[in-house]
Design an enzyme around this catalytic site. Structure first.
Site, mmCIF file in Angstrom:
data_model
loop_
_atom_site.group_PDB
_atom_site.id
_atom_site.type_symbol
_atom_site.label_atom_id
_atom_site.label_comp_id
_atom_site.label_asym_id
_atom_site.label_seq_id
_atom_site.Cartn_x
_atom_site.Cartn_y
_atom_site.Cartn_z
ATOM 1 N N TYR A 64 -0.684 -1.762 -12.243
ATOM 2 C CA TYR A 64 -2.120 -1.680 -12.529
ATOM 3 C C TYR A 64 -2.385 -1.059 -13.903
ATOM 4 O O TYR A 64 -3.362 -0.350 -14.107
ATOM 5 C CB TYR A 64 -2.862 -0.933 -11.405
ATOM 6 N N TYR A 122 -10.341 5.710 -11.615
ATOM 7 C CA TYR A 122 -10.056 6.346 -10.313
ATOM 8 C C TYR A 122 -9.769 7.839 -10.435
ATOM 9 O O TYR A 122 -9.230 8.432 -9.500
ATOM 10 C CB TYR A 122 -8.820 5.699 -9.666
ATOM 11 N N PRO A 126 4.343 -5.201 -0.990
ATOM 12 C CA PRO A 126 4.261 -4.020 -1.857
ATOM 13 C C PRO A 126 4.099 -4.421 -3.325
ATOM 14 O O PRO A 126 4.704 -5.395 -3.780
ATOM 15 C CB PRO A 126 5.628 -3.349 -1.643
ATOM 16 N N GLY A 127 3.275 -3.694 -4.037
ATOM 17 C CA GLY A 127 3.114 -3.911 -5.469
ATOM 18 C C GLY A 127 3.474 -2.646 -6.221
ATOM 19 O O GLY A 127 4.504 -2.541 -6.887
ATOM 20 N N ARG A 128 2.619 -1.616 -6.040
ATOM 21 C CA ARG A 128 2.741 -0.376 -6.803
ATOM 22 C C ARG A 128 4.118 0.278 -6.676
ATOM 23 O O ARG A 128 4.666 0.766 -7.661
ATOM 24 C CB ARG A 128 1.667 0.607 -6.313
ATOM 25 N N GLY A 156 0.751 -1.250 0.000
ATOM 26 C CA GLY A 156 0.000 0.000 0.000
ATOM 27 C C GLY A 156 0.777 1.295 0.000
ATOM 28 O O GLY A 156 0.181 2.369 -0.153
ATOM 29 N N CYS A 170 -15.250 4.937 -28.035
ATOM 30 C CA CYS A 170 -16.512 5.655 -28.221
ATOM 31 C C CYS A 170 -17.227 5.950 -26.914
ATOM 32 O O CYS A 170 -18.373 5.527 -26.725
ATOM 33 C CB CYS A 170 -17.412 4.848 -29.127
ATOM 34 N N GLU A 171 -16.570 6.568 -25.983
ATOM 35 C CA GLU A 171 -17.263 7.087 -24.805
ATOM 36 C C GLU A 171 -16.414 8.196 -24.191
ATOM 37 O O GLU A 171 -15.191 8.152 -24.247
ATOM 38 C CB GLU A 171 -17.580 5.996 -23.782
#
Ligand code: LLP
Length: 421
Positions: free
Chosen positions: A375, A318, A276-278, A239, A346-347
């Site tokens: 991610y 996010y 830890p990842g990010r 985190g 298309c949005e």
């Protein structure tokens, strides 16, 4: 610090000009730096120096096999959250005794594969899961090592979609009920209760929530030991946040985070795990894209890129910020321009940034999204029938495609038209 810097007017990934990679593999693509991944892993390892510890890389942040192999060779363990991740970690050569299995909804089939293949521990998140794991272990004649994830009811002060440590979140068991749940777990013969697990959220930019959570874990450790449990391992989750905007103040460093750990739980004699990842993969990757059109709207200009929300969904999902920089370094004093930076989907949600002031760009120019190593590729989809974009790993002056772009034929042939249609 990362290894994406301008040299001779061109953005480099370590010693390779990003424009060379673009010419070889086509855009868009993800590009990771082995030196940055290595450095970030080492920062955590050093932050816990002097303690018995294992850094279990949260592979959900970037699970390319080459990245896992690199981590594994450095000595990292893995935090996995599905049998797919477990099997990928194994395929990358990580031994079962370095793999921890997290997640709120593990199935019997997943438990079976991990128990048979070898596992360091399951981080159990509920009483029903505990019962099922006990059952599966007994049926195999095995004992499952477990920690129980507690929810400390701490506000992680991060984006609501990635906060996990408040009582309204689906994760863990309320810490107030922990002693009862541990007492129950101790009666189950298929389980070996070895520790406590906690994870309060992602992209935390303040150490205080960690400190509060870990103090609660320390107190619980003492209580559980007094109740007769042999608590010998603490999994403190992941985190720690990363700087997404170069212009903002940087979040705390791993060394400061390590000090919090040592201060709060360091005197308990427990083995420490972190997930830890990010912070390991985030700033070790960029996404490179080409400007298709510069389009003048009524009150703004749009940069229309060849990458889209299906390739990098974080801004749409996010409202997250990614620095977007030109691959060719802007000349000093060049006049800036302001753009809404969008993809071709298309949005209207397919928007990477609004009113971004940067160097003036033209059709055909390359841009790099910073902080896209975590991610990014793992959350990509083929929405709008856009094939998943390739991933490239750089080490020094060499680079390799570590996941190829599927051909249109491969993408189309994955679907099956039934004979009766
Ligand atoms: N451990 C557990 C149990 C987790 O659920 C997570 C992340 C981690 C470790 C790693 O957290 P990190 O160190 O990477 O912050 N897709 C979102 C992030 C979701 C995080 C989910 N859990 C995003 O793009 O921001």
């Amino acid at each position: 610090m990362d290894h994406f810097i301008y040299r001779n007017g061109v953005l480099h990934a370590e010693d390779v000009p990003v424009s060379d990679i673009a010419a070889a593999v086509g855009t868009p693509f993800y590009c990771y730096s082995a030196a940055t991944l290595t450095r970030h892993y080492a920062l955590f390892d050093e932050a816990l120096a002097g303690t018995d510890h294992l850094v279990c890389y949260a592979m959900k942040s970037n699970s390319n096999l080459a990245v896992l192999k690199l981590m594994g060779d450095l000595g990292a363990g893995m935090d996995v959250v599905s049998v797919g991740e477990y099997l990928k970690a194994k395929a990358a050569g990580i031994p079962g005794e370095r793999i921890v299995f997290s997640g709120v909804g593990k199935t019997r089939a997943e438990m079976r594969v991990a128990l048979e293949g070898g596992i360091r521990q399951f981080n159990v998140e509920s009483e029903p899961e505990m019962e099922v794991l006990n059952d599966v272990a007994l049926s195999l004649g095995l004992v499952a090592p477990i920690t129980i994830r507690v929810n400390p009811d701490v506000d992680a002060k991060t984006h609501a979609k990635i906060a996990t440590g408040k009582k309204e979140n689906k994760f863990g068991i309320p810490i107030s009920r922990a002693r009862d749940v541990y007492a129950h777990a101790a009666t189950l013969k298929g389980l070996d209760v070895i520790g406590i697990d906690v994870h309060i959220g992602s992209q935390l930019t303040d150490l205080e929530p960690f400190e509060l959570a870990y103090l609660k874990v320390a107190e619980l450790t003492r209580q559980l030991r007094a109740d007769g449990h042999d608590i010998r391992r603490l999994d403190l989750g992941g985190g720690l946040g990363i700087p997404y905007e170069r212009s903002n103040t940087a979040p705390p460093l791993p060394i400061e985070y390590g000090d919090v750990i040592k201060r709060t739980v360091g005197d308990l004699g427990c083995e420490i795990e972190i997930e830890p990842g990010r912070l390991i993969s985030g700033n070790a990757g960029i996404m490179v894209s080409e400007v298709i059109y510069v389009k003048s709207g009524e009150d703004r200009d749009f940069l229309i890129l060849d990458s889209a929300m299906n390739d990098l969904i974080r801004p749409a999902m996010y409202e997250s910020h990614h620095d977007i920089i030109p691959v060719t370094e802007p000349a000093a004093g060049a006049e800036p321009a302001t753009y809404d930076i969008v993809g071709p989907i298309c949005e209207s949600g397919d928007t990477f940034a609004k009113e971004r002031t940067m160097a003036r760009l033209n059709s055909g120019d390359l841009v790099a999204f910073r902080s896209a190593g975590a991610y990014g590729a793992v959350m990509a989809s083929e929405y709008n029938s856009r094939p998943l974009i390739p991933e490239v790993l750089v080490q020094g002056d060499q680079f390799a495609v570590i996941r190829a772009r599927p051909t249109f034929e491969e993408m189309i042939n994955r679907d099956i038209i039934p004979e009766w249609l």
